[in-house]
Design a protein around this motif. Structure first.
Motif, PDB file in Angstrom:
ATOM      1  N   ALA A  51       0.809  -1.296   0.113  1.00 50.02           N
ATOM      2  CA  ALA A  51      -0.082  -0.021   0.021  1.00 50.02           C
ATOM      3  C   ALA A  51       0.827   1.249   0.029  1.00 50.02           C
ATOM      4  CB  ALA A  51      -0.708   0.008   1.334  1.00 50.02           C
ATOM      5  N   ALA A  52       1.818   1.329   0.673  1.00 50.72           N
ATOM      6  CA  ALA A  52       2.820   2.196   0.711  1.00 50.72           C
ATOM      7  C   ALA A  52       3.400   2.657  -0.585  1.00 50.72           C
ATOM      8  CB  ALA A  52       3.815   2.135   1.976  1.00 50.72           C
ATOM      9  N   PHE A  53       3.920   1.448  -1.010  1.00 51.83           N
ATOM     10  CA  PHE A  53       4.674   1.605  -2.514  1.00 51.83           C
ATOM     11  C   PHE A  53       3.744   2.050  -3.512  1.00 51.83           C
ATOM     12  CE2 PHE A  53       5.144  -0.735  -6.620  1.00 51.83           C
ATOM     13  CZ  PHE A  53       6.424  -0.291  -6.587  1.00 51.83           C
ATOM     14  N   MET A  54       2.408   1.804  -3.314  1.00 53.62           N
ATOM     15  CA  MET A  54       1.601   2.508  -4.399  1.00 53.62           C
ATOM     16  C   MET A  54       1.315   3.831  -4.172  1.00 53.62           C
ATOM     17  SD  MET A  54       0.637   0.247  -6.331  1.00 53.62           S
ATOM     18  CE  MET A  54      -0.957   0.209  -7.258  1.00 53.62           C
ATOM     19  N   GLY A  55       1.257   4.355  -2.831  1.00 54.34           N
ATOM     20  CA  GLY A  55       1.118   5.618  -2.804  1.00 54.34           C
ATOM     21  C   GLY A  55       2.619   6.452  -3.345  1.00 54.34           C
ATOM     22  N   VAL A  56       3.683   5.927  -3.124  1.00 55.74           N
ATOM     23  CA  VAL A  56       4.944   6.650  -3.804  1.00 55.74           C
ATOM     24  C   VAL A  56       4.804   6.682  -5.069  1.00 55.74           C
ATOM     25  CG1 VAL A  56       7.452   6.093  -3.971  1.00 55.74           C
ATOM     26  CG2 VAL A  56       6.285   5.723  -1.791  1.00 55.74           C
ATOM     27  N   LEU A  57       4.494   5.428  -5.828  1.00 56.94           N
ATOM     28  CA  LEU A  57       4.444   5.300  -7.211  1.00 56.94           C
ATOM     29  C   LEU A  57       3.213   6.429  -7.802  1.00 56.94           C
ATOM     30  CD1 LEU A  57       5.696   3.178  -9.215  1.00 56.94           C
ATOM     31  CD2 LEU A  57       3.196   2.285  -9.337  1.00 56.94           C
ATOM     32  N   PHE A  58       2.228   6.509  -7.090  1.00 59.09           N
ATOM     33  CA  PHE A  58       1.430   7.358  -7.620  1.00 59.09           C
ATOM     34  C   PHE A  58       1.847   9.018  -7.533  1.00 59.09           C
ATOM     35  CE2 PHE A  58      -1.250   3.933  -8.716  1.00 59.09           C
ATOM     36  CZ  PHE A  58      -2.394   4.543  -9.331  1.00 59.09           C
ATOM     37  N   CYS A  59       2.377   9.204  -6.483  1.00 56.91           N
ATOM     38  CA  CYS A  59       2.969  10.627  -6.236  1.00 56.91           C
ATOM     39  C   CYS A  59       3.847  10.764  -7.433  1.00 56.91           C
ATOM     40  CB  CYS A  59       3.799  10.614  -4.821  1.00 56.91           C
ATOM     41  SG  CYS A  59       2.999  10.778  -3.455  1.00 56.91           S
ATOM     42  N   LEU A  60       5.001   9.881  -7.747  1.00 57.39           N
ATOM     43  CA  LEU A  60       5.937  10.234  -8.598  1.00 57.39           C
ATOM     44  C   LEU A  60       5.094  10.248 -10.095  1.00 57.39           C
ATOM     45  CD1 LEU A  60       8.568   7.286  -7.754  1.00 57.39           C
ATOM     46  CD2 LEU A  60       8.723   9.896  -7.643  1.00 57.39           C
ATOM     47  N   ALA A  61       4.084   9.383 -10.119  1.00 59.76           N
ATOM     48  CA  ALA A  61       3.637   9.658 -11.564  1.00 59.76           C
ATOM     49  C   ALA A  61       2.853  11.021 -11.632  1.00 59.76           C
ATOM     50  CB  ALA A  61       2.619   8.573 -11.702  1.00 59.76           C
ATOM     51  N   ALA A  62       2.422  11.512 -10.588  1.00 54.75           N
ATOM     52  CA  ALA A  62       1.720  12.697 -10.575  1.00 54.75           C
ATOM     53  C   ALA A  62       2.630  13.873 -10.733  1.00 54.75           C
ATOM     54  CB  ALA A  62       0.956  12.992  -9.111  1.00 54.75           C
ATOM     55  N   PHE A  63       4.064  13.794 -10.044  1.00 56.58           N
ATOM     56  CA  PHE A  63       4.866  14.805 -10.570  1.00 56.58           C
ATOM     57  C   PHE A  63       5.209  14.802 -12.067  1.00 56.58           C
ATOM     58  CE2 PHE A  63       6.363  14.716  -5.860  1.00 56.58           C
ATOM     59  CZ  PHE A  63       6.042  15.906  -5.605  1.00 56.58           C
ATOM     60  N   GLY A  64       5.427  13.702 -12.543  1.00 59.53           N
ATOM     61  CA  GLY A  64       5.724  13.497 -14.120  1.00 59.53           C
ATOM     62  C   GLY A  64       4.464  14.257 -14.870  1.00 59.53           C
ATOM     63  N   LEU A  65       3.518  14.058 -14.545  1.00 57.89           N
ATOM     64  CA  LEU A  65       2.311  14.656 -14.958  1.00 57.89           C
ATOM     65  C   LEU A  65       2.159  16.108 -15.055  1.00 57.89           C
ATOM     66  CD1 LEU A  65      -0.696  11.982 -14.509  1.00 57.89           C
ATOM     67  CD2 LEU A  65       0.384  12.670 -17.083  1.00 57.89           C
ATOM     68  N   ILE A  66       2.419  16.734 -13.680  1.00 58.13           N
ATOM     69  CA  ILE A  66       2.586  17.956 -13.587  1.00 58.13           C
ATOM     70  C   ILE A  66       3.624  18.719 -14.618  1.00 58.13           C
ATOM     71  CG2 ILE A  66       3.071  19.873 -11.897  1.00 58.13           C
ATOM     72  CD1 ILE A  66       2.109  17.946  -9.657  1.00 58.13           C
ATOM     73  N   ILE A  67       4.522  17.968 -14.564  1.00 56.79           N
ATOM     74  CA  ILE A  67       5.717  18.636 -15.318  1.00 56.79           C
ATOM     75  C   ILE A  67       5.288  18.664 -16.887  1.00 56.79           C
ATOM     76  CG2 ILE A  67       8.089  18.180 -16.207  1.00 56.79           C
ATOM     77  CD1 ILE A  67       8.721  17.265 -13.280  1.00 56.79           C
ATOM     78  N   VAL A  68       4.884  17.424 -17.231  1.00 54.37           N
ATOM     79  CA  VAL A  68       4.590  17.353 -18.870  1.00 54.37           C
ATOM     80  C   VAL A  68       3.303  18.461 -19.022  1.00 54.37           C
ATOM     81  CG1 VAL A  68       3.078  15.930 -20.224  1.00 54.37           C
ATOM     82  CG2 VAL A  68       4.907  14.879 -19.044  1.00 54.37           C
TER      83      VAL A  68
END
Ligand code: UDP
Ligand code: MG
Length: 309
Positions: A233-250
């Protein structure tokens, strides 16, 4: 003289009780030579049929037969625990009442205790006669457990196990409410010899484990012997945070270069549903552990006795 106690959990097994006794007592001669007496504990797990009557008949004829009944159905795990508490033997063995755990294997099992093992366990090498979907899920469960738990849980392991007093006392020192014996046996350790046998189909009566009951039992096993789902569950949280950062930059870069405002509500809907799905799933995982903890801290008794002979 030493004593060997056999613990037999019974849930609606009226047809099997007497057959089991006959098979088990065939070992009498072998153990007499080894100067070992036998005792038999039938644990009636809230049966609705005449299991109690059948056992009482046996107990009247043979003083080595004991009987303990629960106030309702508490499950096989509770029956195993009750049997362990009651058994006074220097050796204790669990067997199913339906003769799927052949009592004829006992002399061989005892031989390994003589060689110095503390516990002799059995596993079936085949799942002949079992519905394919059940076998498939069972295999998946054991494969998953191997990955996420440090406790050894053997594929195809049965609860048919002969052990010395040392092991019995170790298990009794684990009074947890959520009991998953296959894990508990692995957790306590000690030298264990594994014997293999071909699956034997139940002769009389029906299995008491529906697919759903087994599925819930497997969840018990996972929560009792692994915390990997919480890490997931914690890993999924980190993964989605990283994906969100990527999307913000894009999004920022696209806006700066193309002047294109964020487009499309369908993609937004997809993202929102995906993320809320993952969130609820992770919340569910946490909830599972919380529920188990809740049951554990209540310290309710594992079983309640109705009658004892
Ligand atoms: N059993 C029990 N309580 C339950 C379910 C099963 O004591 O709630 C006992 C049952 O009477 C039998 C053993 O556990 O002696 C194994 O059950 P079953 O044969 O139905 O399971 P299977 O062999 O199909 O896995
Ligand atoms: Mg069975």
């Amino acid at each position: 003289m030493k004593l060997l106690s056999a613990v037999v959990p019974c849930y609606n097994e009226e047809e099997n009780v007497a057959d089991f006794y006959r098979e088990f007592i065939k070992n009498e001669g072998f153990f007499k030579e080894k100067e070992i007496e036998l005792e038999l504990w039938y644990i009636d797990d809230g049966s609705g049929d005449n299991t109690a009557g059948e056992v009482k008949k046996l107990a009247e004829a043979d003083r080595r037969v004991h009987f303990l009944s629960f106030s309702r159905n508490f499950g096989k795990e509770a029956a195993i625990y009750a049997g362990l508490q009651k058994a006074r033997g220097d050796y204790v063995v669990f067997l199913d009442a339906d003769l799927q755990d052949p009592p004829s294997l006992l002399p061989e099992m005892y031989g390994y205790l003589e060689q110095g093992y503390d516990s002799v366990a059995t596993r079936r090498v085949s799942r002949k006669g079992e519905p394919p979907i059940r076998s498939l899920f069972a295999r998946m469960f054991y494969r998953l457990m191997k990955k996420i738990s440090r406790t050894e849980i053997m594929d195809g392991a049965r609860d048919y196990r002969l052990m010395t007093r040392k092991v019995v006392d170790a298990i009794l020192a684990m009074p947890e409410y959520n009991r998953f014996s296959k894990g508990i046996f692995g957790w306590v350790g000690f030298g264990t010899k594994w014997l293999e046998f071909e699956n034997i189909e139940r002769k009389k009566g029906e299995t008491k484990w529906s697919f759903w009951k087994l599925f819930l039992y497997s969840l018990d096993g996972i929560t009792a012997f692994s915390t990997a789902p919480l890490a997931f569950a914690a890993f999924m949280g980190v993964l989605f945070c990283l994906a969100a950062f990527g999307l913000i930059i894009v999004t920022i870069v696209r806006k700066a270069i193309f002047g294109d405002p964020t487009s499309g509500w369908p993609s937004l809907v997809c993202i929102i549903s995906l993320i809320s799905g993952v969130q609820l799933f992770c919340l569910g995982i946490v909830g599972q552990y919380l529920a188990k903890t809740y049951m554990e801290v209540k310290r309710r008794p594992i079983y309640l006795v109705k009658e004892e002979i």
